[in-house]
Motif scaffolding. Structure first.
Motif, short mmCIF file in Angstrom:
data_model
loop_
_atom_site.label_atom_id
_atom_site.label_comp_id
_atom_site.label_asym_id
_atom_site.label_seq_id
_atom_site.Cartn_x
_atom_site.Cartn_y
_atom_site.Cartn_z
N ALA A 152 -3.12 8.02 5.42
CA ALA A 152 -2.90 8.20 3.99
C ALA A 152 -4.08 8.95 3.37
O ALA A 152 -5.23 8.69 3.68
CB ALA A 152 -2.74 6.85 3.30
N ASP B 151 0.99 3.92 -2.98
CA ASP B 151 0.67 5.30 -2.65
C ASP B 151 1.80 6.23 -3.09
O ASP B 151 1.56 7.27 -3.71
CB ASP B 151 0.43 5.41 -1.14
N ARG C 239 5.50 12.40 0.91
CA ARG C 239 4.56 11.28 1.07
C ARG C 239 5.19 10.18 1.91
O ARG C 239 4.56 9.64 2.81
CB ARG C 239 4.16 10.76 -0.31
N PRO D 218 -5.17 9.73 -0.41
CA PRO D 218 -4.85 9.55 -1.82
C PRO D 218 -5.05 10.80 -2.65
O PRO D 218 -4.55 10.90 -3.76
CB PRO D 218 -5.79 8.43 -2.27
N TYR E 112 0.84 -1.20 0.00
CA TYR E 112 0.00 0.00 0.00
C TYR E 112 0.87 1.25 0.00
O TYR E 112 0.63 2.19 -0.77
CB TYR E 112 -0.94 0.02 1.21
#
Length: 149
Positions: free
Chosen positions: A144, A26, A48, A146, A22
């Motif tokens: 997170a 991402d 990020r 997106p 993940y």
């Protein structure tokens, strides 16, 4: 000579955890979105990955993705949500050492060779940065977003 680069002593990576995949996906999508918007991709990638405590992966992943674009002859194609693109599937397969055939490439042999080394370097760094810290709070995917990139 200390070790043969074509026969490394570091073991091949095991299948990465869902959290690792993940985080990788991402980061890859963030990098690709930054490139499409003509933003500094490595800076966006660093921000990020910092969320997960693994910003040290930024240079290796940036290099791998840039070389990947040269190898394939096109910009990185990303999927949406749980749907992965062919490029994302290839990248994940390569990083998990599941790719069994040669990677088709549209570049010089030197770039293709550099890409192979970038894949291996990223495998090692992923194992060190993420897999070794499986239970750490920095691996949480709850934060997170997106839509950030």
């Amino acid at each position: 000579m200390k070790g043969d680069p074509m026969n490394p002593t570091t073991p091949m990576p095991a299948t990465h955890s869902p959290a690792t995949l993940y985080i990788l996906l991402d980061a890859v999508r963030c990098w690709a979105a930054a490139r499409r918007r003509r933003r500094p991709a490595m800076a966006q990638l660093h921000l990020r990955l910092r969320r997960y405590g693994c910003e040290q992966l930024s240079p290796a992943l940036d290099s791998l993705l840039r070389l990947g674009e040269q190898v394939t002859g096109h910009g990185l194609r990303t999927g949406r949500g749980p749907r992965l693109s062919e490029d994302e599937n290839l990248l994940i397969d390569l990083l998990q050492a599941r790719w069994t055939g040669p990677v088709p490439y549209a570049c010089s042999d030197a770039i293709a060779c550099a890409f192979c080394y970038a894949v291996r370097s990223t495998q090692i760094l992923l194992a060190q940065a993420l897999e070794g810290r499986r239970g750490a709070a920095s691996l949480s995917i709850r934060d997170a977003n997106p839509r950030h990139c």
